[in-house]
Design an enzyme around this catalytic site. Structure first.
Site, PDB file in Angstrom:
ATOM      1  N   SER A   1       0.802  -1.228   0.000  1.00 18.40           N
ATOM      2  CA  SER A   1       0.000   0.000   0.000  1.00 18.40           C
ATOM      3  C   SER A   1       0.831   1.274   0.000  1.00 18.40           C
ATOM      4  O   SER A   1       0.323   2.334  -0.322  1.00 18.40           O
ATOM      5  CB  SER A   1      -0.926   0.028   1.218  1.00 18.40           C
TER       6      SER A   1
ATOM      7  N   ASP B   1      -3.896   8.194   7.369  1.00 19.16           N
ATOM      8  CA  ASP B   1      -4.757   7.300   8.146  1.00 19.16           C
ATOM      9  C   ASP B   1      -3.871   6.585   9.164  1.00 19.16           C
ATOM     10  O   ASP B   1      -2.687   6.910   9.288  1.00 19.16           O
ATOM     11  CB  ASP B   1      -5.570   6.354   7.240  1.00 19.16           C
TER      12      ASP B   1
ATOM     13  N   HIS C   1      -0.892   4.962   7.062  1.00 20.63           N
ATOM     14  CA  HIS C   1      -0.253   5.495   5.860  1.00 20.63           C
ATOM     15  C   HIS C   1       0.046   6.987   5.937  1.00 20.63           C
ATOM     16  O   HIS C   1      -0.749   7.750   6.475  1.00 20.63           O
ATOM     17  CB  HIS C   1      -1.146   5.225   4.642  1.00 20.63           C
TER      18      HIS C   1
END
Ligand SMILES: *[C@@H]1O[C@H](CO)[C@@H](O)[C@H](O)[C@H]1NC(C)=O
Ligand SMILES: *[C@@H]1O[C@H](CO)[C@@H](O)[C@H](O)[C@H]1NC(C)=O
Length: 349
Positions: free
Chosen positions: A35, A324, A327
């Site tokens: 990610s 978040d 991340h």
């Protein structure tokens, strides 16, 4: 303006355009990983780990949520732009794009994946071996599109970026007993590094020559880990120590690989120090919040828990290191990209 001077002007513009194109330092940027660098491949698969909805992407071009796990661009997007390639790297599985787009940069990454096959199984995402299969598929399409000779040149001149490994610990080893009951943490690091080396040798065998691999970040400092380690809410040193140990071993393996493989240049983009510096000295970078994230309460939310219905999301993400609970914000991503451009990746300029 006379016709003659107009023609001269036209010629000048054409020359500038050509020079502009030549200025690109690599013909393409090719991305593998998780990610930290997924540009939207997970949008196309059956997994709960997605981010193609607001407020993700609120500071991206047009405020569009793309499946990137951030409010804006990723480090790989900024790196591509710095090399004179395009400002965003498209996801290979995104049907909006075709080989024409992928010829100058493509992303095979999948949020939630790891080196270990068992890690990608946790949230049913794309395992690393499958990213490699997609890359082979891409090679075939590129040859059809440009011809074998030109495709070969692009594939050998391209910059390959690999960013993966955090999930093997945070989503797998430290959560489930499967691996931790069999491997000590040091043994698990070695297991993952064995997969990393094999992966790099595989892409080398397929033509890659310029490779950058990112070690682990200070993963004990992400808001989610801090929340779990409450009441202290400090960085979990135990996790950071694993990252440091892993990175040291990775560096040694890269030295060996550069000696072993003919014509290859592999570098480690070690972002541990720069990320930790942002966390420890936020004011230096203009940050105000480091231990909680911008989205929602900033303590635990990511993916579907970080959504538009939550009214708590911060207004100005650029004041936060984390977007978040897992991340970085676009601003953090920019600083990371800028740092690696001036250090490890400078060798490819
Ligand atoms: C992961 O799975 C693939 C596909 O089944 C297999 O080829 C590979 O050997 C596996 N990797 C490891 C380290 O077990
Ligand atoms: C752990 O092992 C069990 C039983 O083999 C399996 O069902 C589960 O998917 C595994 N989990 C992980 C994270 O590997």
């Amino acid at each position: 303006m006379t016709l003659k001077s107009f023609q001269w002007l036209l010629l000048l513009v054409q020359i500038l355009l050509v020079v502009g194109k030549i200025r690109a330092k690599v013909p393409a940027v090719i991305v593998f990983g998780d990610s930290t660098v997924d540009a939207g491949n997970n949008n196309q698969i059956s997994t709960i780990l997605k981010s193609n909805f607001r407020p993700y992407g609120k500071d991206f071009f047009g405020g569009v949520p793309t499946g990137r796990f951030s409010n804006g661009r990723l480090p790989t997007d900024f790196i591509s732009e710095s090399f004179g390639c395009k400002p965003t790297i498209p996801a290979y599985l995104d049907p909006q794009y075709s080989i024409k787009d992928f010829a100058t940069g493509v992303c095979f990454a999948s949020a939630g994946t790891g080196y270990d096959n068992a890690t990608s199984d946790v949230l049913s995402v794309i395992p690393l071996w499958k990213e490699l299969e997609y890359y082979k598929d891409y090679q075939g399409k590129l040859s059809n599109y440009l011809g074998d000779a030109q495709a070969k040149v692009i594939l050998s001149e391209a910059l390959y970026l690999i960013s993966i490994g955090t999930n093997d610990f945070l989503e797998n080893y430290f959560v489930f007993p499967n691996r931790s009951s069999v491997f000590t943490v040091g043994e698990y690091e070695d297991f993952l590094l064995g997969i990393a080396v094999k992966f790099m040798k595989d892409i080398y065998g397929l033509g890659a020559r310029k490779i950058s691999i990112t070690g682990l970040p200070p993963m004990g400092c992400v808001p989610l880990v801090r929340t779990i380690s409450r009441p202290s809410a400090n960085c979990l040193e135990k996790y950071n120590d694993v990252a440091k140990d892993f990175n040291k071993k990775l560096d040694n393996l890269i030295v060996k690989m550069n000696k072993e493989l003919n014509g290859v240049k592999v570098v480690t983009a070690n972002t541990y120090g720069i990320v930790l510096d942002m966390i420890q000295n936020p004011l230096k970078y203009g940050f105000e919040k480091v231990s909680t994230a911008c989205c929602a309460t900033g303590l635990i939310e990511m993916s579907y828990l970080c959504n538009q219905l939550n009214p708590l999301t911060c207004k100005d993400a650029s004041k936060y290191v984390f977007w978040d609970s897992f991340h970085p914000t676009e601003k953090t991503n920019f600083i990371i990209a800028d740092y690696v451009m001036k250090t490890s990746l400078a060798q490819f300029l």
